[in-house]
Design an enzyme around this catalytic site. Structure first.
Site, PDB file in Angstrom:
ATOM      1  N   ARG A 121     -57.736   5.982  12.606  1.00 26.65           N
ATOM      2  CA  ARG A 121     -57.695   4.791  11.741  1.00 26.65           C
ATOM      3  C   ARG A 121     -59.093   4.342  11.298  1.00 26.65           C
ATOM      4  NH1 ARG A 121     -53.489   3.439  15.494  1.00 26.65           N
ATOM      5  NH2 ARG A 121     -51.456   3.682  14.460  1.00 26.65           N
ATOM      6  N   LYS A 143     -65.861   5.429  -2.292  1.00 27.15           N
ATOM      7  CA  LYS A 143     -64.631   6.056  -2.777  1.00 27.15           C
ATOM      8  C   LYS A 143     -64.497   7.426  -2.122  1.00 27.15           C
ATOM      9  CE  LYS A 143     -63.643   4.361  -7.438  1.00 27.15           C
ATOM     10  NZ  LYS A 143     -63.549   4.772  -8.853  1.00 27.15           N
ATOM     11  N   GLU A 185     -73.803  12.675 -15.067  1.00 21.03           N
ATOM     12  CA  GLU A 185     -73.575  11.371 -14.438  1.00 21.03           C
ATOM     13  C   GLU A 185     -74.796  10.469 -14.564  1.00 21.03           C
ATOM     14  OE1 GLU A 185     -70.977   9.918 -13.164  1.00 21.03           O
ATOM     15  OE2 GLU A 185     -69.535  11.437 -12.501  1.00 21.03           O
ATOM     16  N   LYS A 227     -75.293   1.752  -9.538  1.00 22.69           N
ATOM     17  CA  LYS A 227     -73.985   1.885  -8.901  1.00 22.69           C
ATOM     18  C   LYS A 227     -73.829   0.866  -7.780  1.00 22.69           C
ATOM     19  CE  LYS A 227     -70.417   4.856  -7.245  1.00 22.69           C
ATOM     20  NZ  LYS A 227     -69.852   6.196  -7.173  1.00 22.69           N
ATOM     21  N   GLU A 237     -62.664  -1.830  -7.261  1.00 23.59           N
ATOM     22  CA  GLU A 237     -62.379  -1.549  -8.671  1.00 23.59           C
ATOM     23  C   GLU A 237     -61.273  -2.424  -9.258  1.00 23.59           C
ATOM     24  OE1 GLU A 237     -61.182   2.316 -11.189  1.00 23.59           O
ATOM     25  OE2 GLU A 237     -62.886   2.652  -9.875  1.00 23.59           O
ATOM     26  N   ARG A 241     -66.212  -2.471 -11.624  1.00 23.23           N
ATOM     27  CA  ARG A 241     -66.454  -1.115 -11.124  1.00 23.23           C
ATOM     28  C   ARG A 241     -65.859  -0.054 -12.049  1.00 23.23           C
ATOM     29  NH1 ARG A 241     -66.516   1.233  -4.931  1.00 23.23           N
ATOM     30  NH2 ARG A 241     -66.985   3.372  -5.547  1.00 23.23           N
ATOM     31  N   ASN A 245     -66.489   4.487 -14.702  1.00 24.19           N
ATOM     32  CA  ASN A 245     -65.620   5.548 -15.196  1.00 24.19           C
ATOM     33  C   ASN A 245     -65.849   5.866 -16.676  1.00 24.19           C
ATOM     34  OD1 ASN A 245     -64.106   6.117 -12.788  1.00 24.19           O
ATOM     35  ND2 ASN A 245     -63.092   4.148 -13.060  1.00 24.19           N
ATOM     36  N   HIS A 248     -64.784   9.184 -18.026  1.00 22.58           N
ATOM     37  CA  HIS A 248     -63.916   9.840 -17.048  1.00 22.58           C
ATOM     38  C   HIS A 248     -62.455   9.939 -17.485  1.00 22.58           C
ATOM     39  CE1 HIS A 248     -67.439   9.406 -14.579  1.00 22.58           C
ATOM     40  NE2 HIS A 248     -66.852   9.942 -13.526  1.00 22.58           N
ATOM     41  N   HIS A 252     -61.176  13.541 -16.799  1.00 26.56           N
ATOM     42  CA  HIS A 252     -60.149  13.917 -15.833  1.00 26.56           C
ATOM     43  C   HIS A 252     -59.015  14.696 -16.488  1.00 26.56           C
ATOM     44  CE1 HIS A 252     -61.387  10.622 -12.706  1.00 26.56           C
ATOM     45  NE2 HIS A 252     -62.207  11.643 -12.738  1.00 26.56           N
ATOM     46  N   HIS A 266     -67.285  18.959 -13.136  1.00 26.45           N
ATOM     47  CA  HIS A 266     -67.009  17.527 -13.315  1.00 26.45           C
ATOM     48  C   HIS A 266     -68.055  16.844 -14.200  1.00 26.45           C
ATOM     49  CE1 HIS A 266     -65.717  13.452 -12.496  1.00 26.45           C
ATOM     50  NE2 HIS A 266     -66.944  13.148 -12.087  1.00 26.45           N
TER      51      HIS A 266
END
Length: 368
Positions: A121, A143, A185, A227, A237, A241, A245, A248, A252, A266
């Site tokens: 956990r 993330k 990026e 960032k 997000e 945030r 993206n 993106h 994606h 990517h």
């Protein structure tokens, strides 16, 4: 060495940026440990290059290390290798107060972070990103996750690292294509919120790519600062945030269309996606006609992919790409959110985009 502090209350951590950090890793990690032992997840390529340097750096501070090297590549970021990693960590008797170390690029960082998030956990982990893309983006902000057959990063958790060590020296072992993919990026940060940084990249990008260490440190530091500022404002997000993206939504869909393989890395998809986002913004009357042209000119000057025709092989038609975009995590209440821009350095999030305009843009880009 430069240090950026991420002041998330109760989960604060430092990002150290500079040369020679891998051989000194034990200095930074030892104060975080309850017992002098860590479990390292890496990939086979990175492990062959850097694992023994890390082992020696940890041993110098009396820290014992066990390691598992997973296969290289985006296909590792799925259930099979994730299960293998978690079971291995359990076999290594990593306790709740133990420490997982991610040594690698974005794939390993995301997978190892998610493994740490669910193991018992939640155990702590350290990010040691070895690619430019991971240093400026995926290693920072918490993330973590893996890909589903349905789409990228659809399975995961927010789980902040305890420390990030961005050793600039390891960037020298990257293939030029991988370095430039990470640069996609870096460019994104200038485009979304710092026009002066984009100006600086236009002047210094070639030196940065050819190995200028000071330029690399400055680019990584500024990217990480931006960032971190956004993550502190909006960790999970809910608002700001999503600006990270930029590019993106298109990226994606293109990654899914190319099977998350070597056809499109990517960061290459991010660069193409940023160019498309600015083109869409221009067509909607949000930014000047010069902005998309200026972005493509810079990507071109850096020798990077900047449009769909640069992707080898067949792509789906515009409707096929739209269907892939509809599976994106940024869909809210059935509406796709786009990150658009009023100009370089001035991005914003919106769901108010006519799908017909997106379809027309994609159709024309595919036909170009």
């Amino acid at each position: 060495m430069e240090t950026v502090h991420v002041p998330l209350e109760g989960r604060e951590y430092d990002i150290h940026i500079g040369p020679g950090l891998l051989p000194r890793a034990g200095e930074f990690i030892a104060p975080l440990l309850h017992t002098p032992k860590v479990a390292v997840l890496t990939d086979e390529t990175v492990g062959a290059l850097h694992l023994e340097t890390l082992r020696a750096g940890l041993a110098a501070s009396g820290i014992e290390m066990t390691a598992l090297a997973l296969p290289e590549g985006e296909s590792t970021k799925g259930w099979d290798q994730f299960s293998r990693a978690v079971e291995w960590l359990i076999e290594q008797k990593v306790e709740r107060r133990g420490m997982v170390v991610a040594l690698g690029g974005g794939v390993i960082g995301d997978l190892a972070g998610f493994a740490a998030a669910v193991l018992r956990r939640g155990v702590r982990f350290v990010q040691i990103p070895t690619s430019l893309l991971a240093q400026v983006d995926s290693s920072v902000g918490g993330k973590t996750g893996i890909n589903s057959k349905q789409g990228k990063n659809l399975i995961g958790a927010f789980h902040q690292p305890s420390l990030v060590l961005a050793d600039i020296d390891v960037l020298g072992t990257l293939k030029p294509r991988d370095f430039l993919a990470g640069y996609g990026e870096v460019v994104k940060y200038g485009l979304l919120g710092d026009a002066k940084f984009f100006d600086w990249l236009e002047q210094n990008g070639p030196a940065l790519a050819s190995g200028d260490q000071a330029a690399r440190i400055r680019a990584v530091r500024r990217s990480v600062e931006m960032k971190a500022e956004i993550v502190v404002r909006d960790e999970t997000e809910q608002g700001d945030r999503a600006l990270l993206n930029l590019g993106h939504t298109f990226c994606h869909a293109l990654e899914a269309a190319t099977g998350y393989g070597d056809r499109l890395l990517h960061g290459e998809g991010v660069a193409i996606g940023c160019a498309l986002a600015f083109e869409l913004s221009q067509r909607m009357g949000l930014c000047s006609q010069e902005d998309p042209s200026r972005i493509r000119a810079h990507l071109d000057a850096m020798g990077m992919k900047k449009d769909l025709r640069a992707i080898p092989g067949e792509l789906p038609d515009a409707d096929g790409l739209m269907a892939l975009m509809a599976q994106d995590k940024k869909v809210l209440d059935g509406k796709l959110r786009f990150i658009l821009a009023r100009g370089i350095g001035d991005a914003f999030v919106t769901s108010d985009v006519d799908p017909a305009l997106v379809r027309q843009l994609l159709s024309e880009a595919l036909a170009a």
